[in-house]
Design an enzyme around this catalytic site. Sequence first.
Site, PDB file in Angstrom:
ATOM      1  N   LYS A 129      -7.566   1.548  -2.597  1.00 43.85           N
ATOM      2  CA  LYS A 129      -7.045   1.638  -1.483  1.00 43.85           C
ATOM      3  C   LYS A 129      -7.965   2.859  -0.876  1.00 43.85           C
ATOM      4  O   LYS A 129      -7.701   2.633   0.272  1.00 43.85           O
ATOM      5  CB  LYS A 129      -5.859   0.724  -1.269  1.00 43.85           C
ATOM      6  CG  LYS A 129      -5.338   0.263  -0.272  1.00 43.85           C
ATOM      7  CD  LYS A 129      -6.250  -0.462   0.946  1.00 43.85           C
ATOM      8  CE  LYS A 129      -6.063  -1.056   1.473  1.00 43.85           C
ATOM      9  NZ  LYS A 129      -4.444  -1.735   1.706  1.00 43.85           N
ATOM     10  N   THR A 148       1.138  -1.158  -0.053  1.00 44.84           N
ATOM     11  CA  THR A 148      -0.047   0.568  -0.087  1.00 44.84           C
ATOM     12  C   THR A 148       0.709   1.317  -0.014  1.00 44.84           C
ATOM     13  O   THR A 148       1.971   1.719   1.547  1.00 44.84           O
ATOM     14  CB  THR A 148      -1.081   0.266   1.243  1.00 44.84           C
ATOM     15  OG1 THR A 148      -1.928  -0.661   1.297  1.00 44.84           O
ATOM     16  CG2 THR A 148      -1.464   0.732   1.121  1.00 44.84           C
ATOM     17  N   LYS A 178      -0.315   5.344   8.170  1.00 46.75           N
ATOM     18  CA  LYS A 178       0.384   5.252   7.532  1.00 46.75           C
ATOM     19  C   LYS A 178      -0.773   5.336   5.724  1.00 46.75           C
ATOM     20  O   LYS A 178      -0.532   6.032   5.315  1.00 46.75           O
ATOM     21  CB  LYS A 178       0.616   3.980   7.152  1.00 46.75           C
ATOM     22  CG  LYS A 178       1.089   3.398   5.117  1.00 46.75           C
ATOM     23  CD  LYS A 178       1.666   2.070   5.383  1.00 46.75           C
ATOM     24  CE  LYS A 178       1.755   2.229   3.661  1.00 46.75           C
ATOM     25  NZ  LYS A 178       2.445   1.011   3.905  1.00 46.75           N
TER      26      LYS A 178
END
Length: 322
Positions: free
Chosen positions: A195, A120, A270
Amino acid sequence: MSETSPAGAGQPGAPTGTIAFLGLGHMGGPMAINLVKAGYTVTGFDVVPAALETARAHGIATAETAVEAVAGAGVVLTMLPSGTHLLDAYRGSPGGPGKQSQPGLLDVARPGTLFLDCSTINVDEAREAADLALAAGHRAVDAPVSGGVVGAEAGTLTFMVGALPEDFEAVRPMLEVMGKRVVHCGEHGAGQAAKICNNMILGVSMIAVSEAFVLGEKLGLTHQALFDVASAASGQCWALTTNCPVPGPVPTSPANRDYQPGFAGALMAKDLKLALNALESTGVAARLGPLASEIYDTFAAEGGAGRDFSGIITDIRDKSGH
Protein backbone atom coordinates in the site's frame (compact mmCIF):
# COMPACT_ATOMS: atom_id res chain seq x y z
CA MET A 1 -26.79 -16.08 8.38
CA SER A 2 -24.37 -17.17 11.05
CA GLU A 3 -21.41 -17.70 8.75
CA THR A 4 -19.15 -14.72 8.24
CA SER A 5 -18.56 -15.79 4.64
CA PRO A 6 -21.65 -17.34 3.00
CA ALA A 7 -19.76 -17.93 -0.23
CA GLY A 8 -16.86 -19.59 1.56
CA ALA A 9 -18.57 -21.29 4.48
CA GLY A 10 -17.38 -24.72 3.45
CA GLN A 11 -13.75 -23.75 3.12
CA PRO A 12 -11.29 -25.16 5.66
CA GLY A 13 -10.50 -22.49 8.23
CA ALA A 14 -13.43 -20.25 7.27
CA PRO A 15 -14.37 -18.28 10.40
CA THR A 16 -17.87 -18.53 11.80
CA GLY A 17 -19.90 -16.05 13.85
CA THR A 18 -20.54 -12.39 13.26
CA ILE A 19 -18.13 -9.82 11.87
CA ALA A 20 -17.30 -7.14 14.42
CA PHE A 21 -16.65 -4.07 12.26
CA LEU A 22 -14.81 -1.35 14.21
CA GLY A 23 -14.56 1.99 12.41
CA LEU A 24 -17.65 2.98 10.41
CA GLY A 25 -16.41 6.21 8.87
CA HIS A 26 -16.26 7.32 5.23
CA MET A 27 -14.54 4.09 4.19
CA GLY A 28 -15.61 1.60 6.83
CA GLY A 29 -19.30 2.47 6.74
CA PRO A 30 -19.83 1.62 3.04
CA MET A 31 -17.67 -1.48 3.38
CA ALA A 32 -19.82 -2.76 6.25
CA ILE A 33 -22.98 -1.99 4.30
CA ASN A 34 -21.76 -4.08 1.37
CA LEU A 35 -21.05 -7.00 3.70
CA VAL A 36 -24.60 -6.86 5.07
CA LYS A 37 -26.04 -6.67 1.56
CA ALA A 38 -24.12 -9.84 0.72
CA GLY A 39 -25.65 -11.73 3.65
CA TYR A 40 -22.97 -11.38 6.31
CA THR A 41 -23.92 -10.79 9.93
CA VAL A 42 -22.20 -7.58 11.05
CA THR A 43 -22.09 -5.83 14.41
CA GLY A 44 -20.54 -2.38 14.10
CA PHE A 45 -18.99 0.12 16.45
CA ASP A 46 -17.64 3.65 16.05
CA VAL A 47 -16.86 6.43 18.51
CA VAL A 48 -18.82 8.90 16.34
CA PRO A 49 -22.60 8.75 17.04
CA ALA A 50 -23.50 9.89 13.51
CA ALA A 51 -21.58 6.97 12.02
CA LEU A 52 -23.53 4.54 14.21
CA GLU A 53 -26.80 6.17 13.17
CA THR A 54 -25.95 5.83 9.49
CA ALA A 55 -24.96 2.21 10.00
CA ARG A 56 -28.26 1.37 11.71
CA ALA A 57 -30.17 3.08 8.90
CA HIS A 58 -28.56 0.58 6.51
CA GLY A 59 -29.38 -2.50 8.54
CA ILE A 60 -26.16 -2.86 10.50
CA ALA A 61 -26.55 -3.88 14.13
CA THR A 62 -24.46 -1.67 16.43
CA ALA A 63 -22.88 -2.19 19.83
CA GLU A 64 -22.40 0.17 22.77
CA THR A 65 -18.65 -0.54 22.91
CA ALA A 66 -15.94 -2.18 20.85
CA VAL A 67 -15.64 -4.90 23.49
CA GLU A 68 -19.35 -5.69 23.15
CA ALA A 69 -19.03 -5.90 19.36
CA VAL A 70 -16.05 -8.26 19.55
CA ALA A 71 -17.48 -10.71 22.10
CA GLY A 72 -18.43 -13.88 20.20
CA ALA A 73 -17.35 -12.57 16.77
CA GLY A 74 -15.57 -14.84 14.32
CA VAL A 75 -13.85 -11.93 12.58
CA VAL A 76 -12.80 -8.56 14.00
CA LEU A 77 -12.40 -6.11 11.11
CA THR A 78 -10.75 -2.81 12.01
CA MET A 79 -10.65 0.38 9.94
CA LEU A 80 -8.91 2.83 12.27
CA PRO A 81 -7.04 6.14 11.81
CA SER A 82 -3.55 4.99 12.85
CA GLY A 83 -1.38 2.18 14.09
CA THR A 84 -1.44 3.66 17.58
CA HIS A 85 -5.24 3.36 17.63
CA LEU A 86 -5.00 -0.25 16.47
CA LEU A 87 -2.34 -1.34 18.96
CA ASP A 88 -4.12 0.42 21.83
CA ALA A 89 -7.36 -1.33 20.90
CA TYR A 90 -5.64 -4.71 20.75
CA ARG A 91 -3.83 -4.25 24.07
CA GLY A 92 -6.37 -2.26 26.05
CA SER A 93 -5.33 0.29 28.66
CA PRO A 94 -4.73 -0.07 32.39
CA GLY A 95 -6.43 3.19 33.22
CA GLY A 96 -5.09 5.63 35.79
CA PRO A 97 -6.11 8.77 37.67
CA GLY A 98 -9.44 9.84 36.26
CA LYS A 99 -9.31 7.22 33.51
CA GLN A 100 -11.19 3.95 33.36
CA SER A 101 -9.28 0.83 32.35
CA GLN A 102 -10.20 -0.69 29.00
CA PRO A 103 -9.82 -4.39 28.25
CA GLY A 104 -7.91 -5.29 25.10
CA LEU A 105 -9.80 -6.73 22.17
CA LEU A 106 -7.37 -9.65 22.02
CA ASP A 107 -8.27 -10.53 25.61
CA VAL A 108 -12.05 -10.48 25.15
CA ALA A 109 -12.23 -12.24 21.78
CA ARG A 110 -12.97 -15.93 21.70
CA PRO A 111 -9.97 -18.19 20.98
CA GLY A 112 -8.96 -18.39 17.33
CA THR A 113 -10.71 -15.17 16.27
CA LEU A 114 -9.49 -13.79 12.94
CA PHE A 115 -8.30 -10.19 13.33
CA LEU A 116 -8.52 -8.47 9.93
CA ASP A 117 -7.06 -4.97 9.87
CA CYS A 118 -7.90 -2.77 6.88
CA SER A 119 -6.37 0.42 8.30
CA THR A 120 -3.36 2.04 6.63
CA ILE A 121 -0.49 2.02 9.13
CA ASN A 122 3.27 1.58 9.38
CA VAL A 123 4.60 -1.80 8.27
CA ASP A 124 6.29 -2.30 11.65
CA GLU A 125 3.00 -1.57 13.43
CA ALA A 126 1.17 -4.08 11.26
CA ARG A 127 3.72 -6.75 12.09
CA GLU A 128 3.55 -5.90 15.79
CA ALA A 129 -0.25 -6.15 15.72
CA ALA A 130 -0.02 -9.54 14.04
CA ASP A 131 2.51 -10.76 16.60
CA LEU A 132 0.22 -9.66 19.44
CA ALA A 133 -2.77 -11.43 17.89
CA LEU A 134 -0.86 -14.67 17.31
CA ALA A 135 0.58 -14.61 20.84
CA ALA A 136 -2.96 -14.30 22.20
CA GLY A 137 -4.09 -17.38 20.28
CA HIS A 138 -5.76 -15.61 17.37
CA ARG A 139 -5.22 -15.26 13.61
CA ALA A 140 -4.09 -12.07 11.88
CA VAL A 141 -4.42 -10.48 8.44
CA ASP A 142 -3.46 -6.99 7.27
CA ALA A 143 -5.44 -5.84 4.24
CA PRO A 144 -5.23 -2.10 3.55
CA VAL A 145 -7.34 -0.80 0.69
CA SER A 146 -7.04 1.42 -2.34
CA GLY A 147 -9.93 3.02 -4.21
CA GLY A 148 -11.24 5.76 -1.96
CA VAL A 149 -14.78 6.43 -0.83
CA VAL A 150 -16.16 5.86 -4.33
CA GLY A 151 -14.60 2.40 -4.39
CA ALA A 152 -15.85 1.62 -0.89
CA GLU A 153 -19.41 2.53 -1.87
CA ALA A 154 -19.28 0.63 -5.17
CA GLY A 155 -17.54 -2.43 -3.75
CA THR A 156 -14.64 -1.99 -6.18
CA LEU A 157 -11.74 -1.54 -3.75
CA THR A 158 -8.35 -3.17 -4.19
CA PHE A 159 -7.15 -5.10 -1.13
CA MET A 160 -3.44 -5.68 -0.58
CA VAL A 161 -3.19 -8.59 1.82
CA GLY A 162 -0.50 -9.73 4.22
CA ALA A 163 -1.36 -13.11 5.72
CA LEU A 164 -0.50 -16.76 6.01
CA PRO A 165 -1.88 -18.60 2.95
CA GLU A 166 -4.65 -20.36 4.88
CA ASP A 167 -5.81 -17.12 6.49
CA PHE A 168 -5.78 -15.35 3.14
CA GLU A 169 -8.11 -18.01 1.72
CA ALA A 170 -10.34 -17.68 4.78
CA VAL A 171 -10.87 -13.93 4.33
CA ARG A 172 -10.87 -13.83 0.54
CA PRO A 173 -14.67 -14.30 0.13
CA MET A 174 -15.53 -11.33 2.33
CA LEU A 175 -12.85 -9.14 0.74
CA GLU A 176 -14.25 -9.97 -2.69
CA VAL A 177 -17.62 -8.61 -1.54
CA MET A 178 -16.00 -5.25 -0.74
CA GLY A 179 -13.53 -5.12 -3.61
CA LYS A 180 -12.95 -6.13 -7.20
CA ARG A 181 -9.29 -7.03 -6.75
CA VAL A 182 -7.72 -8.96 -3.85
CA VAL A 183 -3.95 -9.50 -3.99
CA HIS A 184 -2.02 -11.73 -1.60
CA CYS A 185 1.24 -9.79 -1.22
CA GLY A 186 2.98 -12.04 1.30
CA GLU A 187 2.97 -12.69 5.03
CA HIS A 188 2.15 -10.27 7.87
CA GLY A 189 2.93 -6.64 6.99
CA ALA A 190 3.22 -7.25 3.25
CA GLY A 191 -0.17 -5.69 2.57
CA GLN A 192 0.89 -2.47 4.25
CA ALA A 193 4.21 -2.54 2.40
CA ALA A 194 2.41 -2.78 -0.95
CA LYS A 195 0.00 0.00 0.00
CA ILE A 196 2.64 2.56 0.94
CA CYS A 197 4.76 1.76 -2.13
CA ASN A 198 1.71 2.20 -4.37
CA ASN A 199 0.68 5.46 -2.76
CA MET A 200 4.18 6.87 -2.96
CA ILE A 201 3.97 6.29 -6.72
CA LEU A 202 0.55 7.94 -6.76
CA GLY A 203 1.61 11.00 -4.78
CA VAL A 204 4.71 11.60 -6.89
CA SER A 205 2.82 11.07 -10.16
CA MET A 206 -0.01 13.43 -9.19
CA ILE A 207 2.49 16.18 -8.48
CA ALA A 208 4.20 15.53 -11.82
CA VAL A 209 0.91 15.55 -13.75
CA SER A 210 -0.20 18.75 -12.00
CA GLU A 211 3.10 20.49 -12.71
CA ALA A 212 2.79 19.47 -16.37
CA PHE A 213 -0.71 20.95 -16.68
CA VAL A 214 0.38 24.23 -15.09
CA LEU A 215 3.38 24.32 -17.44
CA GLY A 216 1.03 23.62 -20.35
CA GLU A 217 -1.14 26.55 -19.30
CA LYS A 218 1.90 28.83 -19.27
CA LEU A 219 2.88 27.57 -22.74
CA GLY A 220 -0.58 28.12 -24.20
CA LEU A 221 -1.79 24.49 -24.32
CA THR A 222 -5.42 23.71 -23.60
CA HIS A 223 -6.09 21.09 -20.95
CA GLN A 224 -7.78 18.88 -23.51
CA ALA A 225 -4.88 19.02 -25.94
CA LEU A 226 -2.35 18.02 -23.28
CA PHE A 227 -4.64 15.26 -22.02
CA ASP A 228 -5.21 13.88 -25.52
CA VAL A 229 -1.46 13.62 -26.08
CA ALA A 230 -0.27 12.44 -22.66
CA SER A 231 -3.10 9.94 -22.07
CA ALA A 232 -2.10 8.10 -25.25
CA ALA A 233 1.65 8.54 -24.89
CA SER A 234 4.42 7.78 -22.40
CA GLY A 235 2.96 10.19 -19.81
CA GLN A 236 -0.09 7.99 -19.30
CA CYS A 237 -0.82 7.15 -15.64
CA TRP A 238 -3.75 6.78 -13.23
CA ALA A 239 -3.27 10.31 -11.88
CA LEU A 240 -3.88 11.57 -15.42
CA THR A 241 -6.51 9.27 -16.90
CA THR A 242 -8.68 8.54 -13.85
CA ASN A 243 -8.09 11.36 -11.34
CA CYS A 244 -7.16 14.11 -13.78
CA PRO A 245 -6.38 17.28 -11.77
CA VAL A 246 -8.11 19.66 -14.21
CA PRO A 247 -11.84 19.77 -15.03
CA GLY A 248 -13.05 18.60 -18.40
CA PRO A 249 -11.02 15.72 -19.83
CA VAL A 250 -12.21 13.13 -17.25
CA PRO A 251 -15.78 14.05 -16.22
CA THR A 252 -15.74 11.80 -13.12
CA SER A 253 -12.55 13.28 -11.62
CA PRO A 254 -12.87 15.41 -8.45
CA ALA A 255 -11.58 18.45 -10.37
CA ASN A 256 -15.09 18.73 -11.85
CA ARG A 257 -16.57 19.02 -8.33
CA ASP A 258 -14.26 21.72 -6.97
CA TYR A 259 -11.95 18.98 -5.64
CA GLN A 260 -14.45 17.38 -3.29
CA PRO A 261 -12.40 14.45 -2.08
CA GLY A 262 -12.41 10.95 -3.27
CA PHE A 263 -9.03 10.70 -1.53
CA ALA A 264 -8.33 13.68 0.68
CA GLY A 265 -5.09 15.63 0.85
CA ALA A 266 -4.75 14.79 4.54
CA LEU A 267 -4.83 11.07 3.73
CA MET A 268 -2.20 11.44 1.04
CA ALA A 269 -0.02 13.36 3.48
CA LYS A 270 -0.49 10.56 6.01
CA ASP A 271 0.35 7.80 3.53
CA LEU A 272 3.44 9.59 2.28
CA LYS A 273 4.59 10.00 5.87
CA LEU A 274 4.26 6.22 6.27
CA ALA A 275 6.33 5.79 3.10
CA LEU A 276 8.90 8.25 4.45
CA ASN A 277 9.13 6.25 7.69
CA ALA A 278 9.74 3.08 5.68
CA LEU A 279 12.34 4.77 3.47
CA GLU A 280 14.24 5.97 6.51
CA SER A 281 14.06 2.63 8.31
CA THR A 282 15.31 0.72 5.27
CA GLY A 283 17.95 3.22 4.13
CA VAL A 284 16.57 3.57 0.60
CA ALA A 285 18.24 6.51 -1.17
CA ALA A 286 14.94 8.05 -2.30
CA ARG A 287 14.58 11.70 -3.29
CA LEU A 288 11.13 12.11 -4.86
CA GLY A 289 9.22 10.25 -2.12
CA PRO A 290 10.48 12.51 0.70
CA LEU A 291 9.90 15.62 -1.44
CA ALA A 292 6.34 14.52 -2.23
CA SER A 293 5.77 13.98 1.51
CA GLU A 294 6.96 17.51 2.23
CA ILE A 295 4.76 18.97 -0.53
CA TYR A 296 1.61 17.22 0.67
CA ASP A 297 2.33 18.06 4.31
CA THR A 298 2.35 21.73 3.33
CA PHE A 299 -0.74 21.34 1.14
CA ALA A 300 -2.71 19.72 3.98
CA ALA A 301 -1.57 22.34 6.51
CA GLU A 302 -2.48 25.24 4.22
CA GLY A 303 -6.11 24.30 3.57
CA GLY A 304 -5.87 21.21 1.40
CA ALA A 305 -6.51 18.61 4.09
CA GLY A 306 -10.19 18.26 3.21
CA ARG A 307 -9.81 18.66 -0.55
CA ASP A 308 -9.02 15.91 -3.00
CA PHE A 309 -5.29 15.27 -3.27
CA SER A 310 -5.45 16.27 -6.95
CA GLY A 311 -6.15 19.79 -5.67
CA ILE A 312 -2.38 20.06 -5.31
CA ILE A 313 -2.55 21.62 -8.79
CA THR A 314 -4.18 24.73 -7.33
CA ASP A 315 -1.26 25.13 -4.94
CA ILE A 316 1.25 24.76 -7.78
CA ARG A 317 -0.72 27.23 -9.90
CA ASP A 318 -0.96 29.80 -7.08
CA LYS A 319 2.77 29.60 -6.42
CA SER A 320 3.46 29.97 -10.15
CA GLY A 321 1.95 33.44 -10.22
CA HIS A 322 -1.04 32.36 -12.34
